[in-house]
Design a protein around this motif. Sequence first.
Motif, short mmCIF file in Angstrom:
data_model
loop_
_atom_site.label_atom_id
_atom_site.label_comp_id
_atom_site.label_asym_id
_atom_site.label_seq_id
_atom_site.Cartn_x
_atom_site.Cartn_y
_atom_site.Cartn_z
N ALA A 195 48.72 50.28 48.72
CA ALA A 195 48.06 49.03 49.10
C ALA A 195 46.58 49.24 49.39
CB ALA A 195 48.76 48.42 50.31
N LEU A 196 46.25 50.40 49.95
CA LEU A 196 44.84 50.69 50.23
C LEU A 196 44.07 50.88 48.93
CD1 LEU A 196 42.78 51.18 52.46
CD2 LEU A 196 43.40 53.60 52.41
N LEU A 197 44.67 51.55 47.96
CA LEU A 197 44.02 51.68 46.65
C LEU A 197 43.86 50.32 45.98
CD1 LEU A 197 45.77 54.89 45.25
CD2 LEU A 197 43.44 54.69 46.11
N ASN A 198 44.86 49.47 46.09
CA ASN A 198 44.78 48.13 45.53
C ASN A 198 43.69 47.31 46.23
OD1 ASN A 198 45.46 46.02 43.86
ND2 ASN A 198 47.08 45.25 45.19
N LEU A 199 43.57 47.49 47.55
CA LEU A 199 42.52 46.80 48.30
C LEU A 199 41.14 47.27 47.87
CD1 LEU A 199 41.86 44.91 50.75
CD2 LEU A 199 41.86 46.97 52.15
N GLN A 200 41.01 48.56 47.63
CA GLN A 200 39.72 49.10 47.20
C GLN A 200 39.32 48.58 45.84
OE1 GLN A 200 39.65 53.35 47.14
NE2 GLN A 200 37.50 53.50 46.59
N GLY A 201 40.30 48.38 44.95
CA GLY A 201 39.99 47.82 43.65
C GLY A 201 39.65 46.35 43.68
N GLY A 202 40.27 45.60 44.62
CA GLY A 202 40.00 44.17 44.70
C GLY A 202 38.74 43.83 45.47
N TYR A 203 38.32 44.71 46.38
CA TYR A 203 37.13 44.47 47.19
C TYR A 203 36.14 45.61 46.98
CZ TYR A 203 40.06 41.00 49.55
OH TYR A 203 40.86 39.93 49.81
N THR A 204 35.70 45.76 45.74
CA THR A 204 34.86 46.89 45.39
C THR A 204 33.53 46.84 46.13
OG1 THR A 204 35.86 46.90 43.20
CG2 THR A 204 33.81 48.14 43.47
#
Length: 242
Positions: A195-204
């Motif tokens: 989820a943290l990796l997904n968050l990093q991709g969505g909020y670059t």
Amino acid sequence: MTTVTLAPPTPADVAAGPRRPKRLWVFHAVMAPVTLLWVLPLAFVIMVAVRSFDDIASNGLGTWPASFTLDAFRTAWVDGQLGGALRNSVIVTVCTVIAVLFLASLAAFALSRYHIPAGRAVLLLMLAGNLLPPQILLIPVAKICELLGIYDTLLALVVVQVGFGMGFFTFVLYGFMRSLPHVLRTDAKFPITAALLNLQGGYTTSWNVVAAGALIAAVPTTIVFFAFQRHFVSGLLVGANK
């Protein structure tokens, strides 16, 4: 029921303290000379490096230093161009590691997760390339680099190192990729790391959101560590004493 009474320790036993296994003394007796053999060459090189040329020429290499100077290091770094050579080695190493890990991880993931015809044969063929003696590949590699126009460049070193390392790294990562469970696809079932990796991709570009998510992910681990810190330390000490 039979009662067994233990005899109290004698004054001699108390003075002697805890007995160490005899094998421990044997280990130290054997390893001390071995360690000395490993340290002596390094100490000799350091002793020679800090001596002046006149001292070595007059008294010889095997004598005790009669001078102390760091001019040899400056000469090797500047006049011997070791500074530039070290910079080149760092560039080649960093670029090679990044490139070979990226390409090998892609190849290993594809070979381990997808049904590729003759995939096992491809993996063994890549690994077999490492069994070839490097000497028989020197001339073909030099010719290929010359034809590609990268001869006498750092790019040629990176390309050659990546080519030679692809087979081995793909084989190692292939076994690692096979041991991983299949990737979850539903966001609601993601663990905190995914989820943290997904968050990093969505909020670059939203660094504050990424930083907040990183802190939220770190809080449980930190709480567990400080709550059981005493047990962690005692477990490490038990393992070290064994």
